[in-house]
Design an enzyme around this catalytic site. Structure first.
Site, short mmCIF file in Angstrom:
data_model
loop_
_atom_site.label_atom_id
_atom_site.label_comp_id
_atom_site.label_asym_id
_atom_site.label_seq_id
_atom_site.Cartn_x
_atom_site.Cartn_y
_atom_site.Cartn_z
NE ARG A 175 75.52 0.36 51.08
CZ ARG A 175 76.36 1.33 52.24
NH1 ARG A 175 76.70 1.59 53.09
NH2 ARG A 175 74.90 1.96 53.22
CB CYS A 225 69.67 3.72 49.97
SG CYS A 225 69.74 5.18 51.48
CD GLU A 296 73.07 0.88 49.13
OE1 GLU A 296 72.91 1.78 49.06
OE2 GLU A 296 72.30 -0.01 49.77
N1 EPU Z 1 70.24 14.91 52.85
C1 EPU Z 1 69.68 16.23 52.78
N2 EPU Z 1 67.78 15.13 51.58
C2 EPU Z 1 67.43 14.36 51.80
C3 EPU Z 1 68.15 13.29 52.49
C4 EPU Z 1 69.65 13.37 52.64
O1 EPU Z 1 69.87 17.20 52.65
O2 EPU Z 1 66.03 14.34 51.54
C5 EPU Z 1 71.21 14.98 53.43
C6 EPU Z 1 71.51 14.92 54.83
O3 EPU Z 1 71.28 15.76 55.50
C7 EPU Z 1 73.08 14.67 55.05
C8 EPU Z 1 73.34 13.45 53.69
O4 EPU Z 1 72.28 14.11 53.11
O5 EPU Z 1 73.10 16.05 54.89
C9 EPU Z 1 73.13 12.38 53.81
O6 EPU Z 1 71.97 11.97 54.43
P1 EPU Z 1 71.59 10.75 55.00
O7 EPU Z 1 72.63 11.16 56.81
O8 EPU Z 1 70.61 10.20 55.74
O9 EPU Z 1 73.06 9.64 54.71
P2 EPU Z 1 73.40 9.03 53.77
O10 EPU Z 1 73.85 9.09 52.59
O11 EPU Z 1 71.59 9.19 52.92
C10 EPU Z 1 73.82 6.71 54.48
C11 EPU Z 1 73.58 5.17 54.15
C12 EPU Z 1 72.26 4.61 54.82
C13 EPU Z 1 72.48 4.80 56.00
C14 EPU Z 1 72.62 6.46 56.20
C15 EPU Z 1 73.30 6.22 58.39
C16 EPU Z 1 74.18 5.25 51.68
C17 EPU Z 1 74.04 5.13 50.26
N3 EPU Z 1 72.84 5.28 52.78
O12 EPU Z 1 72.76 7.49 54.17
O13 EPU Z 1 71.86 2.98 54.50
O14 EPU Z 1 71.71 4.29 57.17
O15 EPU Z 1 73.90 6.22 55.58
O16 EPU Z 1 74.67 6.32 58.79
O17 EPU Z 1 74.78 5.00 51.84
C18 EPU Z 1 70.56 1.40 52.80
O18 EPU Z 1 72.19 1.56 52.63
O19 EPU Z 1 70.03 1.29 51.91
C19 EPU Z 1 71.11 3.24 54.20
C20 EPU Z 1 69.66 3.54 54.32
#
Ligand code: EPU
Length: 313
Positions: A175, A225, A296
């Site tokens: 990012r 996010c 972010e």
């Molecule tokens: N999780 C929880 N509770 C929640 C949300 C997530 O336990 O309320 C756990 C999930 O089960 C998973 C882990 O946290 O094990 C990661 O969650 P997720 O797979 O949703 O991915 P993320 O890291 O939260 C990132 C990007 C998103 C992108 C997704 C999918 C960041 C900050 N976010 O989310 O990007 O869409 O991967 O590839 O890097 C954005 O940047 O605005 C964004 C939406």
């Protein structure tokens, strides 16, 4: 101060007293005293130089999908990339080079790639915002990030000078794009380097990305996010385990689907509601896990320092 003479000097549209909520996906924020929409790098450069000659800095607004704009009047001049909408492409063997104005939406660029069977942007399926904003924040998903698809970037500095840089001349991170640290204020043009593939192959890969996004509150008013993932961890999980889901402040509510999303749930939600809720969540994570999450989202019209430092003070 109203910059009434700006329209004659800048090639582009200049407006005053512009409500900004409609420029963002959160649909909150105050009114811009001055908003300029340059058509290209020359207009952009003229705008930056003009503001500088009046002792003013400026803020940049892309697609507004990752930005929280403060309530009330925003006195710092705002440059919107919305009028930079050109798209052209050329081929070299299997490579396809797509040159886009910074204001082109990622959605439009992805739709074009899908139609033409150009591979390289499948990870971007469903990401909102503009190409310029995506590059500034090195937008991405688990499947990839925009820096991997970049051939070159044209950007203008705070001194009004415009330069084109190849992908390898820019320092990329999670990012993060090193341009702003090097004094480049605004991106005007991005050339993506894609590969000729087929419509079916591009559609099949992008379907996996879209499937992943089902764990996110799509179709509600959010800015994606709110926090970056900390090294070795997941902000969403930490926020969830700290009990943030369902917390609210005024009209802002933490999504029950994904704890790293804050939704604008009512007509009276303000930017302060969202900022206060974000700070509350971050404090909760800090108290429970000792992890200080980094934002972010970008702030416009806020004192960024006060947003960053509050709970550590
Ligand atoms: N999780 C929880 N509770 C929640 C949300 C997530 O336990 O309320 C756990 C999930 O089960 C998973 C882990 O946290 O094990 C990661 O969650 P997720 O797979 O949703 O991915 P993320 O890291 O939260 C990132 C990007 C998103 C992108 C997704 C999918 C960041 C900050 N976010 O989310 O990007 O869409 O991967 O590839 O890097 C954005 O940047 O605005 C964004 C939406």
């Amino acid at each position: 101060m109203r910059l009434q003479s700006a329209p004659e000097r800048i090639d582009g549209i200049t407006r005053h007293g512009v409500p900004l909520a409609g420029f963002t996906t959160w649909r909150v924020g105050g009114t811009a005293e001055t908003l300029v929409e340059p058509k290209d790098a020359d207009g952009l450069s003229a705008a930056i130089r003009w503001f500088a000659s009046h002792g003013l800095g400026c803020c940049v607004l892309g697609g507004g999908s990752n930005t929280l704009i403060a309530d009330g009047e925003i006195s710092v001049p705002i440059i919107s990339t919305g009028a930079m909408q050109s798209v052209s492409f050329s081929r070299e063997g299997e490579n396809v080079f797509v040159a886009c104005g910074a204001g082109v939406s990622l959605k439009k660029l992805f739709a074009l790639s899908l139609r033409e069977g150009w591979s390289g942007l499948e990870f971007a399926a469903g990401i909102p915002g503009t190409v310029g904003g995506a590059v500034m924040g090195n937008a991405g998903t688990g499947e990839g990030e925009i820096s991997q698809a970049i051939q070159s970037v044209e950007a203008t500095g705070a001194d009004g000078k415009t330069r084109s840089m190849g992908r390898d001349e820019i320092e990329w991170g999670y990012r993060r794009c090193g341009l702003s640290e090097r004094g480049f204020a605004v991106i005007s043009r991005v050339t993506a380097r894609l590969r000729q593939s087929t419509q079916e192959a591009v559609a099949s890969v992008s379907r996996q990305t879209i499937e992943r996004r089902k764990s996110q509150p799509l179709g509600t008013r959010t800015a994606g996010c709110v926090f970056k993932n900390p090294e070795g961890g997941k902000a969403g999980r930490l926020l969830d385990e700290a009990g943030c889901k369902g917390l609210s402040a005024g009209g802002a509510v933490v999504s029950g689907l994904h704890a790293n999303f804050i939704e604008n749930r009512s007509g009276c939600c303000t930017a302060s509601d969202i900022a206060n809720l974000a700070k509350l969540c971050r404090r909760r994570v800090y108290e429970k896990f000792g992890v200080w999450l980094s934002f972010e989202i970008q702030f416009l019209g806020f004192d960024r320092r006060s947003m960053e430092d509050d709970a550590l003070a």
